[in-house]
Each structure stands twice: as C-alpha cells, then as structure tokens.
Write a protein that holds these residues in place. Structure first.
Motif, PDB file in Angstrom:
ATOM      1  N   ILE A 169      43.034  37.650  39.507  1.00  0.00           N
ATOM      2  CA  ILE A 169      43.929  37.932  40.231  1.00  0.00           C
ATOM      3  C   ILE A 169      44.799  39.250  39.801  1.00  0.00           C
ATOM      4  N   TRP A 170      44.874  39.585  38.441  1.00  0.00           N
ATOM      5  CA  TRP A 170      45.071  40.993  37.827  1.00  0.00           C
ATOM      6  C   TRP A 170      44.208  42.079  38.338  1.00  0.00           C
ATOM      7  N   LEU A 171      43.063  41.641  38.400  1.00  0.00           N
ATOM      8  CA  LEU A 171      42.025  42.842  38.769  1.00  0.00           C
ATOM      9  C   LEU A 171      41.913  43.005  40.395  1.00  0.00           C
ATOM     10  N   LEU A 172      42.461  41.912  41.035  1.00  0.00           N
ATOM     11  CA  LEU A 172      42.207  42.316  42.360  1.00  0.00           C
ATOM     12  C   LEU A 172      43.233  43.049  42.925  1.00  0.00           C
ATOM     13  N   VAL A 173      44.338  42.941  42.553  1.00  0.00           N
ATOM     14  CA  VAL A 173      45.720  43.826  42.755  1.00  0.00           C
ATOM     15  C   VAL A 173      45.425  45.202  42.033  1.00  0.00           C
ATOM     16  N   THR A 174      45.081  45.128  40.711  1.00  0.00           N
ATOM     17  CA  THR A 174      44.888  46.454  40.044  1.00  0.00           C
ATOM     18  C   THR A 174      43.933  47.400  40.978  1.00  0.00           C
TER      19      THR A 174
END
Length: 280
Positions: A169-174
């Motif tokens: 989730i963090w990586l997708l947005v980042t």
C-alpha cells in the motif's frame, strides 16, 4: 571495454539491484525465514527478476531515444554512445537469460515473471501516449514484486507475513508520486498527446502539490508493520524513511526525487536490518 559502463547504465543498476534484493527479502518474510535448502533457488529467482527488469529499462531507452535527447541527453542511446541496435541486442540477451533462469525455479514463477516483463515492455511502448495512466502503471509494476515473491514462496505464512499486506500500500502510492515527480522534471521534452500539451505541462504546480501530498501521506504507513511482526530495529530505521518521505513535499523538485529514492532504500534497509539483528 569503453562501452561497458554505458551498457551498465542502460540497465539502471540503481533501480534493478535494490528492487531484486527487496524482492528476495520479501520472499524471506513470506517464508518466515524458513530458507534452508531454498536459498539457491530464491537467489536465482532474484537474479532472473533483475535481468528482466534491466531488459525493460534498456527497451525504454531505445523507445525514448529522441525524447531523451531533450530530457536526458547523457543517456547512452541519446548521447550515441550505444547504438539502438546494440541496445536491442542487449535487451534480448537480458530477457532471454532472465526468463531461462526463471524457468529453472518453477513454472508458476516463470509465468508470473513473463506477465510482469510483458507489462513492462508494453509500458515502454505506450507510456508517452496513455496520459495519467502512465504513473498508475508504473506504480502497479513497482509493487508487483510483492505478489511475485509470494508466488515464489508458495504463500505467505511467517510471523511477519501480515506486514506484506501493508508494504505494498505504501509503495503503490509512493511509486505513483515518485513517477509523477520524474515526469514533471521531464515534462518539457515529452511529446504532446493528440496534439495538445499534457496536463502536467499545463499545470505543473498542481501536479507537484499532488505528488508531494501523496508521498507525504503514504510515508506514515511505514510505521504500521511494527503491529504486524516487525520489531524495534525496523521502527527506528523506518522513522528515518518516514521523515524523508514527508520532507519530499517541501523541497524543490529534483531534491524531492532524491529524497523519495532514499526513502525507499531506507525502508528496505529497515526491513532487512530488523531480521538480520533480531531474527524472524
């Protein structure tokens, strides 16, 4: 010999190596550290992934050669240090070698890597013509090594496995915000879509704010894995990554790109150091 540094530059080792190592760490998390007798196979899968990613980066430089003469004239094809023919030969060699290595792991891993590699090559061909879908596609591709690692591990069942639902989730947005920042940097050399300037070219300030907000908002997600198996070493090092992500919203564009890259590296280091020092 003089061409070797340029060929390496085409492969983007500053991306391919960290991604493939983080993939291997994800396999470790998914297996719960039960790697006895599996290190060799998992290491081969990591190298296979790196080679396929490198092949996609080489194809990207071939396709974007004319655009790169404006946006990144130092790149090997744009600077004519490597011909597009030689670059194509390198891409084919990398892809064939990577897929051959993937086939030695398992059929399901080969299929998964082939799908991801095919999506990367499709991106290379279409990226300048798909508008805002470009950043979404990059974010999905960047995050795809999480399910790929779970395929290689035959599931996620270790004490830290639940954290593998948080990191993507963090990586997708980042990754979405990071790609947006890079596209803003390169917007002047990118071709118009259907004869019109892109939204990034018309409203760069709006998109810069949106990218910074997304990256800063996603950064605190890195604190959540502590509730899903990660320990205090992770918490301490991840705090640095969170600061870097938040800071990216408040600095000039090029510096923000560097900070987000560092955020991703530090987050991976946090996850790795935690198991190295404290065990699973």
């Amino acid at each position: 010999m003089s061409m070797i540094p340029s060929l390496l530059q085409l492969c983007r080792p500053w991306y391919t190596v960290p991604v493939s190592l983080t993939y291997l760490l994800t396999v470790y998390y998914a297996r719960g550290g039960a790697m006895s007798g599996r290190w060799s196979d998992d290491a081969i899968s990591s190298v296979a992934l790196a080679l396929v990613i490198a092949a996609a980066y080489v194809v990207n430089d071939i396709v974007d050669c004319d655009v790169d003469k404006i946006n990144a004239p130092w790149r090997p094809c744009a600077a004519q240090r490597v011909s597009t023919g030689a670059a194509a030969g390198l891409a084919i060699a990398l892809a064939v070698t990577g897929l051959t290595m993937a086939a030695t792991c398992s059929v399901r891993f080969l299929i998964a890597v082939s799908v991801i590699g095919g999506a990367m090559f499709a991106y290379d061909l279409l990226s300048k013509r798909i508008g805002p879908a470009k950043q979404v596609m990059v974010a999905v591709l960047m995050t795809s090594y999480y399910p790929l690692a779970i395929v290689q591990a035959s599931g996620a069942y270790g004490p830290r496995a639940a954290s593998l639902a948080v990191f993507p989730i963090w990586l997708l947005v980042t990754a979405w915000g990071y790609e947006l920042l890079k596209d803003l940097r390169d917007r002047m050399g990118d071709p118009p879509i259907n004869g019109r300037p892109t939204s990034l070219q018309r409203n760069p300030e709006k998109w810069r704010r949106l990218a910074g907000t997304a990256i800063a908002a996603a950064a605190p997600i890195l604190a959540l894995p502590v509730a899903f198996g990660c320990k205090w070493v992770y918490a301490v090092v991840a705090a640095i990554a969170i600061v870097l992500g938040v800071a990216a919203a408040f600095v000039p564009l090029r510096r923000a790109i560097v900070l987000v890259y560092m955020e991703c590296l530090v987050a991976a280091m946090a996850a790795g150091l935690d198991v190295m020092l404290l065990g699973v």
